[in-house]
Design an enzyme around this catalytic site. Structure first.
Site, PDB file in Angstrom:
ATOM      1  N   LEU A 156       0.836  -1.213   0.000  1.00 42.36           N
ATOM      2  CA  LEU A 156       0.000   0.000   0.000  1.00 42.36           C
ATOM      3  C   LEU A 156       0.868   1.259   0.000  1.00 42.36           C
ATOM      4  O   LEU A 156       0.358   2.374  -0.097  1.00 42.36           O
ATOM      5  CB  LEU A 156      -0.875   0.026   1.258  1.00 42.36           C
ATOM      6  CG  LEU A 156      -1.912  -1.095   1.395  1.00 42.36           C
ATOM      7  CD1 LEU A 156      -2.633  -0.977   2.723  1.00 42.36           C
ATOM      8  CD2 LEU A 156      -2.924  -1.032   0.257  1.00 42.36           C
ATOM      9  N   SER A 157       2.181   1.086   0.140  1.00 37.55           N
ATOM     10  CA  SER A 157       3.058   2.259   0.268  1.00 37.55           C
ATOM     11  C   SER A 157       3.019   3.188  -0.946  1.00 37.55           C
ATOM     12  O   SER A 157       2.994   4.414  -0.779  1.00 37.55           O
ATOM     13  CB  SER A 157       4.493   1.814   0.567  1.00 37.55           C
ATOM     14  OG  SER A 157       4.524   1.198   1.830  1.00 37.55           O
ATOM     15  N   THR A 177      11.074  -3.602   2.677  1.00 36.73           N
ATOM     16  CA  THR A 177      10.185  -4.516   3.393  1.00 36.73           C
ATOM     17  C   THR A 177      10.696  -5.935   3.237  1.00 36.73           C
ATOM     18  O   THR A 177      11.801  -6.173   2.724  1.00 36.73           O
ATOM     19  CB  THR A 177       8.711  -4.317   2.939  1.00 36.73           C
ATOM     20  OG1 THR A 177       7.877  -5.083   3.797  1.00 36.73           O
ATOM     21  CG2 THR A 177       8.478  -4.744   1.494  1.00 36.73           C
ATOM     22  N   LYS A 225      14.964  -6.299   5.265  1.00 42.00           N
ATOM     23  CA  LYS A 225      15.195  -5.236   6.262  1.00 42.00           C
ATOM     24  C   LYS A 225      16.518  -5.397   7.020  1.00 42.00           C
ATOM     25  O   LYS A 225      17.044  -4.430   7.547  1.00 42.00           O
ATOM     26  CB  LYS A 225      14.046  -5.198   7.279  1.00 42.00           C
ATOM     27  CG  LYS A 225      12.780  -4.576   6.731  1.00 42.00           C
ATOM     28  CD  LYS A 225      11.714  -4.477   7.803  1.00 42.00           C
ATOM     29  CE  LYS A 225      10.413  -3.961   7.218  1.00 42.00           C
ATOM     30  NZ  LYS A 225       9.358  -3.796   8.207  1.00 42.00           N
ATOM     31  N   ASN A 251      14.080   0.130   7.492  1.00 44.34           N
ATOM     32  CA  ASN A 251      12.989   0.195   6.503  1.00 44.34           C
ATOM     33  C   ASN A 251      13.007   1.502   5.709  1.00 44.34           C
ATOM     34  O   ASN A 251      12.161   1.706   4.852  1.00 44.34           O
ATOM     35  CB  ASN A 251      11.619  -0.017   7.167  1.00 44.34           C
ATOM     36  CG  ASN A 251      11.148   1.192   7.925  1.00 44.34           C
ATOM     37  OD1 ASN A 251      11.962   1.964   8.438  1.00 44.34           O
ATOM     38  ND2 ASN A 251       9.855   1.391   7.998  1.00 44.34           N
ATOM     39  N   VAL A 267       9.699  -8.227  12.164  1.00 45.17           N
ATOM     40  CA  VAL A 267       9.084  -7.042  12.764  1.00 45.17           C
ATOM     41  C   VAL A 267       9.209  -7.053  14.299  1.00 45.17           C
ATOM     42  O   VAL A 267       9.067  -6.007  14.947  1.00 45.17           O
ATOM     43  CB  VAL A 267       7.607  -6.914  12.305  1.00 45.17           C
ATOM     44  CG1 VAL A 267       6.694  -7.867  13.054  1.00 45.17           C
ATOM     45  CG2 VAL A 267       7.103  -5.492  12.441  1.00 45.17           C
ATOM     46  N   THR A 269       9.185 -21.249  16.335  1.00 46.48           N
ATOM     47  CA  THR A 269      10.567 -21.737  16.298  1.00 46.48           C
ATOM     48  C   THR A 269      11.318 -21.131  17.485  1.00 46.48           C
ATOM     49  O   THR A 269      11.610 -19.927  17.500  1.00 46.48           O
ATOM     50  CB  THR A 269      11.249 -21.336  14.964  1.00 46.48           C
ATOM     51  OG1 THR A 269      10.380 -21.711  13.895  1.00 46.48           O
ATOM     52  CG2 THR A 269      12.607 -21.976  14.804  1.00 46.48           C
ATOM     53  N   TYR A 275      -2.738  -6.151   8.358  1.00 43.34           N
ATOM     54  CA  TYR A 275      -3.748  -5.203   7.865  1.00 43.34           C
ATOM     55  C   TYR A 275      -4.499  -5.755   6.649  1.00 43.34           C
ATOM     56  O   TYR A 275      -5.381  -5.094   6.115  1.00 43.34           O
ATOM     57  CB  TYR A 275      -3.135  -3.830   7.552  1.00 43.34           C
ATOM     58  CG  TYR A 275      -1.964  -3.871   6.617  1.00 43.34           C
ATOM     59  CD1 TYR A 275      -2.139  -3.927   5.245  1.00 43.34           C
ATOM     60  CD2 TYR A 275      -0.670  -3.865   7.120  1.00 43.34           C
ATOM     61  CE1 TYR A 275      -1.057  -3.990   4.399  1.00 43.34           C
ATOM     62  CE2 TYR A 275       0.422  -3.919   6.283  1.00 43.34           C
ATOM     63  CZ  TYR A 275       0.216  -3.990   4.922  1.00 43.34           C
ATOM     64  OH  TYR A 275       1.297  -4.061   4.095  1.00 43.34           O
TER      65      TYR A 275
HETATM   66  P1  NAP Z   1       8.645 -12.907   9.170  1.00 49.08           P
HETATM   67  O1  NAP Z   1       9.998 -12.421   9.477  1.00 49.08           O
HETATM   68  O2  NAP Z   1       8.439 -13.791   7.976  1.00 49.08           O
HETATM   69  O3  NAP Z   1       8.116 -13.712  10.463  1.00 49.08           O
HETATM   70  C1  NAP Z   1       6.932 -14.460  10.417  1.00 49.08           C
HETATM   71  C2  NAP Z   1       6.530 -14.838  11.829  1.00 49.08           C
HETATM   72  O4  NAP Z   1       5.291 -15.568  11.768  1.00 49.08           O
HETATM   73  C3  NAP Z   1       7.540 -15.768  12.518  1.00 49.08           C
HETATM   74  O5  NAP Z   1       7.561 -15.479  13.876  1.00 49.08           O
HETATM   75  C4  NAP Z   1       6.924 -17.154  12.226  1.00 49.08           C
HETATM   76  O6  NAP Z   1       7.317 -18.143  13.144  1.00 49.08           O
HETATM   77  C5  NAP Z   1       5.464 -16.839  12.404  1.00 49.08           C
HETATM   78  N1  NAP Z   1       4.604 -17.819  11.760  1.00 49.08           N
HETATM   79  C6  NAP Z   1       4.384 -18.001  10.428  1.00 49.08           C
HETATM   80  N2  NAP Z   1       3.533 -19.026  10.224  1.00 49.08           N
HETATM   81  C7  NAP Z   1       3.210 -19.517  11.454  1.00 49.08           C
HETATM   82  C8  NAP Z   1       2.377 -20.590  11.901  1.00 49.08           C
HETATM   83  N3  NAP Z   1       1.691 -21.362  11.041  1.00 49.08           N
HETATM   84  N4  NAP Z   1       2.284 -20.806  13.235  1.00 49.08           N
HETATM   85  C9  NAP Z   1       2.957 -20.029  14.119  1.00 49.08           C
HETATM   86  N5  NAP Z   1       3.764 -18.999  13.749  1.00 49.08           N
HETATM   87  C10 NAP Z   1       3.892 -18.755  12.435  1.00 49.08           C
HETATM   88  O7  NAP Z   1       7.618 -11.728   9.004  1.00 49.08           O
HETATM   89  P2  NAP Z   1       7.594 -10.267   9.715  1.00 49.08           P
HETATM   90  O8  NAP Z   1       8.174  -9.266   8.819  1.00 49.08           O
HETATM   91  O9  NAP Z   1       8.120 -10.386  11.106  1.00 49.08           O
HETATM   92  O10 NAP Z   1       6.017 -10.005   9.728  1.00 49.08           O
HETATM   93  C11 NAP Z   1       5.201 -10.653  10.669  1.00 49.08           C
HETATM   94  C12 NAP Z   1       3.811 -10.066  10.631  1.00 49.08           C
HETATM   95  O11 NAP Z   1       3.886  -8.675  10.890  1.00 49.08           O
HETATM   96  C13 NAP Z   1       3.104 -10.217   9.289  1.00 49.08           C
HETATM   97  O12 NAP Z   1       1.784 -10.590   9.536  1.00 49.08           O
HETATM   98  C14 NAP Z   1       3.142  -8.840   8.675  1.00 49.08           C
HETATM   99  O13 NAP Z   1       1.972  -8.581   7.922  1.00 49.08           O
HETATM  100  C15 NAP Z   1       3.153  -7.971   9.911  1.00 49.08           C
HETATM  101  N6  NAP Z   1       3.794  -6.655   9.674  1.00 49.08           N
HETATM  102  C16 NAP Z   1       3.005  -5.550   9.704  1.00 49.08           C
HETATM  103  C17 NAP Z   1       3.562  -4.297   9.507  1.00 49.08           C
HETATM  104  C18 NAP Z   1       2.673  -3.099   9.541  1.00 49.08           C
HETATM  105  O14 NAP Z   1       3.146  -2.011   9.192  1.00 49.08           O
HETATM  106  N7  NAP Z   1       1.441  -3.225   9.947  1.00 49.08           N
HETATM  107  C19 NAP Z   1       4.931  -4.169   9.256  1.00 49.08           C
HETATM  108  C20 NAP Z   1       5.711  -5.332   9.240  1.00 49.08           C
HETATM  109  C21 NAP Z   1       5.124  -6.579   9.434  1.00 49.08           C
HETATM  110  P3  NAP Z   1       8.611 -19.055  12.845  1.00 49.08           P
HETATM  111  O15 NAP Z   1       9.793 -18.250  13.296  1.00 49.08           O
HETATM  112  O16 NAP Z   1       8.383 -20.271  13.643  1.00 49.08           O
HETATM  113  O17 NAP Z   1       8.622 -19.304  11.358  1.00 49.08           O
END
Ligand code: NAP
Length: 275
Positions: free
Chosen positions: A17-18, A63, A67, A88, A133, A155, A219
């Protein structure tokens, strides 16, 4: 005057959406600029960096999944980026130094923590997730003076890695967090659980404290299954849209020294794109 160019890099980017948000602000403030999504592979990061050094691009957002990896391409990381090791927002300063900044921490504070009277109402927070994040969320909570922060992640090793960076946090095993959920006033979902087509996890929240607040960083959808479920229990909930908007607001400020307005028109524009 030459049109300035800004971009977001990552992969995948089709739903970002950026571009819509920043283009809205550039138009509103009469700045001749274009903001685009550039979906790239890891080995293409240096090409984009070169364009910033040559001033063909003024600044970029970064993103998933770049990052952290972007840092090795930069001259210097500052402020919250130094603590979180997560960048970011990138720009070239007046001395030609390529700077990496983190505006996600501000996004979390402005979207949620500044609004919920953290110190008075909450003394403990539980973060679900230890991915990219998570450091920004932990640092935002610490900056807002919350000291009891627990983390749980599928994990386990990734939680250990985060504890090395932030010794203050307590680790709870993923298998066990549902047993302790009653203890937490603030629960933040920083996993991808709840995104379209992902697994649901409502059953793990059966014992949630009725006075708790739930923040979902997701979101899309705006109302996750978990938010729907908790609303039925009269739990206060937030979705991830405001975090996205406020990190964008600070990036815009970093590049343009204008704090762009967050208004209903913008919010509705973004909501329409999500639908
Ligand atoms: P990421 O580095 O890929 O991390 C994903 C996370 O989700 C890890 O902790 C992973 O656990 C967990 N996960 C995935 N599938 C799972 C499952 N089936 N059961 C349990 N845990 C699970 O992603 P990220 O950048 O940190 O983003 C994480 C979330 O934050 C996303 O939903 C993203 O949309 C949101 N976010 C929002 C904003 C915003 O501005 N609103 C900004 C950044 C991110 P494992 O370590 O075990 O794989």
């Amino acid at each position: 005057m030459k049109e300035k160019k800004y971009a977001i890099i990552g992969k995948p980017l089709s739903h970002s959406l950026s571009p819509l948000m920043h283009s809205y602000w550039y138009k509103k403030y009469n700045i001749k600029a274009k903001y685009e999504a550039i979906e790239i592979e890891k080995n293409e990061i240096e090409n984009v960096i070169e364009k910033i050094r040559k001033k063909e691009i003024e600044g970029i957002n970064i993103t998933l999944p770049y990052k952290q990896i972007i840092i090795q391409h930069l001259d210097k990381i500052i402020n919250d980026a130094k603590v979180t090791h997560s960048v970011n927002t990138v720009y070239l300063d007046n001395e030609g130094v390529l700077i990496g900044e983190n505006t996600d921490v501000y996004g979390v504070q402005a979207a949620y923590l500044n609004k919920i009277n953290l110190q008075k109402k909450y003394d403990s927070a539980l973060i679900l997730g230890a991915g990219g994040v998570a450091p920004s969320i932990i640092h935002a909570l610490i900056k807002s003076n919350l000291r009891k922060i627990s983390i749980t992640n599928r994990t386990y090793e990734k939680s250990i890695f985060l504890k090395k960076k932030f010794p203050i946090i307590k680790i709870i095993k993923w298998e066990d967090f549902h047993k302790t959920i009653l203890d937490f006033g603030l629960i933040i979902n920083a996993t991808s659980l709840g995104m379209k087509n992902s697994d649901q996890f409502d059953d793990l929240f059966e014992n949630i404290n009725e006075k708790a607040t739930y923040i979902d960083t997701i979101y899309n959808p705006l109302e996750t299954q978990m938010i729907k479920h908790l609303k039925q229990k009269n739990i206060k909930t937030f979705n991830g849209l405001d975090m996205l908007i406020y990190q964008g607001q600070k990036s815009f400020y970093v590049w343009n020294k204008i704090n762009p307005e967050v208004n209903d028109e913008l919010v509705n524009l973004l909501k329409d794109k999500i639908k």
